[in-house]
Write a protein that holds these residues in place. Structure first.
Motif, PDB file in Angstrom:
ATOM      1  N   THR A 120     -25.632 -29.450   2.230  1.00  0.00           N
ATOM      2  CA  THR A 120     -24.548 -28.959   1.375  1.00  0.00           C
ATOM      3  C   THR A 120     -23.334 -29.854   1.553  1.00  0.00           C
ATOM      4  O   THR A 120     -22.962 -30.182   2.685  1.00  0.00           O
ATOM      5  N   CYS A 172     -21.754 -28.685  -3.713  1.00  0.00           N
ATOM      6  CA  CYS A 172     -23.086 -28.870  -4.273  1.00  0.00           C
ATOM      7  C   CYS A 172     -24.102 -28.906  -3.145  1.00  0.00           C
ATOM      8  O   CYS A 172     -23.757 -29.117  -1.981  1.00  0.00           O
ATOM      9  N   GLU A 230     -27.636 -27.196  -1.070  1.00  0.00           N
ATOM     10  CA  GLU A 230     -28.426 -26.007  -0.783  1.00  0.00           C
ATOM     11  C   GLU A 230     -27.586 -24.739  -0.694  1.00  0.00           C
ATOM     12  O   GLU A 230     -28.108 -23.637  -0.852  1.00  0.00           O
ATOM     13  N   VAL A 247     -25.244 -23.629  -2.657  1.00  0.00           N
ATOM     14  CA  VAL A 247     -24.863 -23.029  -3.937  1.00  0.00           C
ATOM     15  C   VAL A 247     -26.013 -23.209  -4.932  1.00  0.00           C
ATOM     16  O   VAL A 247     -26.829 -24.136  -4.806  1.00  0.00           O
ATOM     17  N   THR A 248     -26.067 -22.321  -5.910  1.00  0.00           N
ATOM     18  CA  THR A 248     -27.144 -22.393  -6.914  1.00  0.00           C
ATOM     19  C   THR A 248     -26.976 -23.603  -7.812  1.00  0.00           C
ATOM     20  O   THR A 248     -27.939 -24.336  -8.082  1.00  0.00           O
ATOM     21  N   ILE A 249     -25.733 -23.819  -8.278  1.00  0.00           N
ATOM     22  CA  ILE A 249     -25.427 -24.976  -9.117  1.00  0.00           C
ATOM     23  C   ILE A 249     -24.136 -25.600  -8.588  1.00  0.00           C
ATOM     24  O   ILE A 249     -23.344 -24.924  -7.923  1.00  0.00           O
TER      25      ILE A 249
END
Length: 290
Positions: A195, A236, A238, A240-242
């Motif tokens: 991340t 950005c 792993e 967060v989803t997007i």
């Protein structure tokens, strides 16, 4: 280092095969006694030089007040369990974070201290694999000081931090890197970050390194990185989803870290008392106290 008392003089004797990596406490006076005894067994005076250098180095470090944190007081017990419980917050008791300030550690051993702490964290995770898992997040501030680009494999701290970044997740150890200059970090370590939280970056070289570490779908956000305001970032990976742009909550003045830069334009107009400032500064400088 921890010292043993009379009741623990045989600590470690029950272990059939001890290695240099086994964390068995001992008294430094015992070490100097052994060195002196070995010197007495050497026939020629020239052969005692290595022993003399080692003995004088130990005595020099013991007398240096900067290393007082290692030799102040006589610890007469095996304190490893209590030390690990304190460092790793086991149990947490509502305070699960340990902050280890190495700013007061002599600069020539700062990297060694960080390497020992990192290795202790990794070894603890390895030897506790069959126990209920208690994951640990190791966060390294000013990370470019310890794992600079091109030197990851040439220093003890670079090797252990690089190993944690590459293998730590298997053992329940995560690694967080905080730096203002990502381009100065070892590239192999930066690429292991799952991340990425990127705040404002103006340097093209730094942006290029972050771009290389970002997933393909997030690279469009890089155009906005130079224009981010204070307390804004791009997240950005792993976590967060997007990929998203985030604004952190503001903190009260009393809760903010002491990281504000002095306002030169205002402070240059503030005059008076310079003699006292210099005197107090020199006194603290010479006494090595804050």
């Amino acid at each position: 280092m921890p010292a043993r008392g009379e009741g623990e003089s045989r600590l470690g004797q029950e272990i059939a095969k001890l290695t240099v990596d086994a964390p068995i406490p001992y008294m430094l006076s015992d070490l100097t006694t052994i060195i002196s005894a070995e010197m007495g067994k050497v026939d020629r005076a020239g052969d005692t030089a290595p022993y003399l250098r080692l003995k004088s180095k130990i005595d020099e470090i013991k007398a240096d007040p900067r290393y007082g944190f290692m030799f102040s007081g006589m610890l007469v017990a095996d304190t490893m369990a209590s030390f690990l419980a304190r460092i790793f917050r086991l149990p947490g008791d509502g305070k699960p974070i340990s902050i280890i300030d190495v700013s007061g550690v002599p600069s020539d051993i700062t990297s060694v201290v960080v390497a020992v702490l990192a290795r202790m964290t990794f070894d603890f995770a390895i030897w506790s694999r069959n126990e209920p898992q208690r994951p640990i997040l190791l966060v390294c501030e000013e990370a470019h000081r310890y794992i600079p680009a091109g030197q990851e494999a040439n220093s003890s701290v670079g090797r252990i931090l690089g190993r944690i970044a590459k293998e730590g997740r298997k053992y329940g150890v995560s690694f967080g890197l905080i730096t203002q200059r990502p381009s100065d970090l070892a590239e192999g370590v930066l690429s292991q970050c799952g991340t990425i939280i990127a705040m404002r970056l103006n340097n093209d070289r730094d942006q290029a390194f972050v771009r290389a570490a970002m997933p393909e779908g997030a690279r469009g956000f890089l155009d906005s990185i130079p224009a981010l305001r204070n307390r804004e970032c791009i997240i950005c990976g792993e976590g967060v989803t997007i990929p998203i742009r985030v604004s952190f909550d503001g903190l009260e003045e009393s809760k903010r870290p002491a990281s504000g830069d002095p306002l030169f334009s205002e402070l240059w107009r503030d005059v008076g008392g310079e003699d006292q400032i210099i005197g107090r500064t020199i006194q603290r400088w010479r006494a090595q106290g804050k």
